[in-house]
Design a protein around this motif. Structure first.
Motif, PDB file in Angstrom:
ATOM      1  N   VAL A  49       0.849  -1.184   0.000  1.00 20.49           N
ATOM      2  CA  VAL A  49       0.000   0.000   0.000  1.00 20.49           C
ATOM      3  C   VAL A  49       0.891   1.242   0.000  1.00 20.49           C
ATOM      4  N   SER A  50       0.466   2.246  -0.755  1.00 21.29           N
ATOM      5  CA  SER A  50       1.241   3.489  -0.870  1.00 21.29           C
ATOM      6  C   SER A  50       0.402   4.680  -0.469  1.00 21.29           C
ATOM      7  N   GLY A  51       1.081   5.718  -0.019  1.00 21.74           N
ATOM      8  CA  GLY A  51       0.399   6.963   0.322  1.00 21.74           C
ATOM      9  C   GLY A  51       1.407   8.036   0.639  1.00 21.74           C
ATOM     10  N   MET A  52       0.985   9.289   0.524  1.00 25.18           N
ATOM     11  CA  MET A  52       1.875  10.407   0.816  1.00 25.18           C
ATOM     12  C   MET A  52       1.994  10.663   2.314  1.00 25.18           C
ATOM     13  N   CYS A  53       1.044  10.137   3.090  1.00 27.32           N
ATOM     14  CA  CYS A  53       1.073  10.324   4.529  1.00 27.32           C
ATOM     15  C   CYS A  53       0.260   9.209   5.178  1.00 27.32           C
ATOM     16  N   SER A  54       0.299   9.135   6.494  1.00 31.58           N
ATOM     17  CA  SER A  54      -0.422   8.083   7.212  1.00 31.58           C
ATOM     18  C   SER A  54      -1.922   8.146   6.964  1.00 31.58           C
ATOM     19  N   PRO A 102      -7.063   4.414   5.579  1.00 34.82           N
ATOM     20  CA  PRO A 102      -8.333   3.890   5.052  1.00 34.82           C
ATOM     21  C   PRO A 102      -8.132   2.663   4.161  1.00 34.82           C
ATOM     22  N   LYS A 103      -7.073   2.661   3.368  1.00 36.19           N
ATOM     23  CA  LYS A 103      -6.786   1.505   2.513  1.00 36.19           C
ATOM     24  C   LYS A 103      -6.452   0.283   3.357  1.00 36.19           C
ATOM     25  N   LEU A 104      -5.677   0.502   4.414  1.00 32.84           N
ATOM     26  CA  LEU A 104      -5.289  -0.593   5.292  1.00 32.84           C
ATOM     27  C   LEU A 104      -6.501  -1.163   6.018  1.00 32.84           C
ATOM     28  N   PHE A 105      -7.374  -0.302   6.518  1.00 36.48           N
ATOM     29  CA  PHE A 105      -8.590  -0.765   7.184  1.00 36.48           C
ATOM     30  C   PHE A 105      -9.446  -1.597   6.228  1.00 36.48           C
ATOM     31  N   ALA A 106      -9.606  -1.121   5.009  1.00 36.80           N
ATOM     32  CA  ALA A 106     -10.440  -1.827   4.034  1.00 36.80           C
ATOM     33  C   ALA A 106      -9.905  -3.208   3.731  1.00 36.80           C
ATOM     34  N   GLU A 107      -8.579  -3.308   3.552  1.00 36.85           N
ATOM     35  CA  GLU A 107      -7.958  -4.598   3.262  1.00 36.85           C
ATOM     36  C   GLU A 107      -8.073  -5.537   4.473  1.00 36.85           C
ATOM     37  N   PHE A 108      -7.882  -4.995   5.634  1.00 32.99           N
ATOM     38  CA  PHE A 108      -7.968  -5.781   6.859  1.00 32.99           C
ATOM     39  C   PHE A 108      -9.376  -6.352   7.023  1.00 32.99           C
ATOM     40  N   GLU A 109     -10.367  -5.505   6.798  1.00 29.69           N
ATOM     41  CA  GLU A 109     -11.739  -5.953   6.939  1.00 29.69           C
ATOM     42  C   GLU A 109     -12.104  -7.002   5.901  1.00 29.69           C
ATOM     43  N   LYS A 110     -11.586  -6.839   4.683  1.00 30.07           N
ATOM     44  CA  LYS A 110     -11.860  -7.818   3.633  1.00 30.07           C
ATOM     45  C   LYS A 110     -11.275  -9.185   3.965  1.00 30.07           C
ATOM     46  N   ARG A 111     -10.116  -9.200   4.557  1.00 31.65           N
ATOM     47  CA  ARG A 111      -9.435 -10.466   4.845  1.00 31.65           C
ATOM     48  C   ARG A 111      -9.921 -11.139   6.140  1.00 31.65           C
ATOM     49  N   PHE A 112     -10.227 -10.332   7.143  1.00 32.66           N
ATOM     50  CA  PHE A 112     -10.444 -10.925   8.468  1.00 32.66           C
ATOM     51  C   PHE A 112     -11.818 -10.683   9.070  1.00 32.66           C
ATOM     52  N   CYS A 113     -12.617  -9.806   8.452  1.00 31.52           N
ATOM     53  CA  CYS A 113     -13.936  -9.504   9.007  1.00 31.52           C
ATOM     54  C   CYS A 113     -15.077 -10.026   8.128  1.00 31.52           C
TER      55      CYS A 113
END
Length: 260
Positions: free
Chosen positions: A239-244, A249-260
């Motif tokens: 995942v890439s981004g200019m700042c945290s 939001p991208k990290l949350f979405a991926e996490f939810e897709k995999r584990f929720c």
């Protein structure tokens, strides 16, 4: 948000990319997650005078590297103690009351050698979810960790080097507490002064471009084989981004897709 299966996660990224920030945000959003730091476990072992702590204390005080096999045994014991591995607990644990019983004689080498007598099996329960910090850092360490508890998500965080350099150039730290400020987006109320204590802030010695670029070069050398290892396992996500705030939001979405 609740997880539906166990998440066993590491975050990989260059110094200053924001791994700590992302870890904190994941822990807040997913309460079943636990942070496990290999460094904290080592320091706890030394403080509590466990057999493993006694064995590594001199190495740590001399600034040396603790051998990988001892780190692995430390992690296995911690996870077993939490009930996240289907193994029989052994005496080489962080909190074992047996260690404090005067009638038990302990031989360090025998205990450490016995640490892997039972092949562990990870539990799938979502309560057995964690972010592992500080280990593995190399492909070899990752291969060894696979034999204990395979990681099921390795997140590779990317922010342009020039952006990170700009970020660290404005960083100020309150050393006693570890509080971090940044003149660009999280400035102290009074320049150069900690908001809470009123004590002076300082710059880290390694917060300059020359030192950072050398640290980045070393990170690239070791991280590429590590990321390749997890890519081959099918658990790498980048995942890439200019700042945290771009990345979260991208990290949350991926996490939810995999584990929720």
């Amino acid at each position: 948000m609740l997880l539906r299966k166990a998440a066993r996660v590491i975050l990989v990224g260059a110094p200053g990319v924001g791994k700590g920030t992302q870890s904190e945000r994941l822990l807040q959003r997913f309460p079943q997650l636990t942070a496990i730091s290999s460094g904290d476990l080592l320091r706890s072992n030394v403080k509590n005078r466990t057999p493993l702590g006694i064995k590594v204390e001199s190495t740590m005080k001399a600034g040396g590297l603790v051998p990988d096999d001892l780190i692995l045994r430390l992690i296995q014991n911690e996870l077993s103690q939490r009930g996240w591995l289907n193994t029989k607990p052994n005496l080489l644990t962080l909190c074992s009351s047996d260690l404090h019983q005067p009638d038990i004689s302990i031989d360090d080498d025998a205990l450490i050698s016995a640490a892997h007598l039972v092949q562990p099996q990870p539990k799938a329960d979502p309560s057995a979810s964690f972010l592992l910090d500080g280990f593995p850092r190399t492909a070899g360490q990752a291969e060894s960790l696979d034999n204990i508890l395979p990681i099921n998500l390795a997140v590779s965080l990317h922010t342009p080097v020039d952006v990170i350099l700009e970020r660290i150039s404005g960083r100020w730290v309150h050393e006693p507490s570890g509080r971090v400020y940044n003149t660009g987006f999280n400035a102290p109320k009074v320049p150069g002064i900690d908001d809470i204590t009123g004590e002076p802030l300082v710059r880290r010695a390694d917060d300059n471009e020359e030192i950072y670029r050398e640290r980045f070069r070393k990170f690239e050398e070791t991280s590429r084989p590590l990321l390749d290892h997890y890519a081959n396992k099918g658990v790498l996500w980048e995942v890439s981004g200019m700042c945290s705030d771009d990345i979260t939001p991208k990290l949350f979405a991926e996490f939810e897709k995999r584990f929720c």
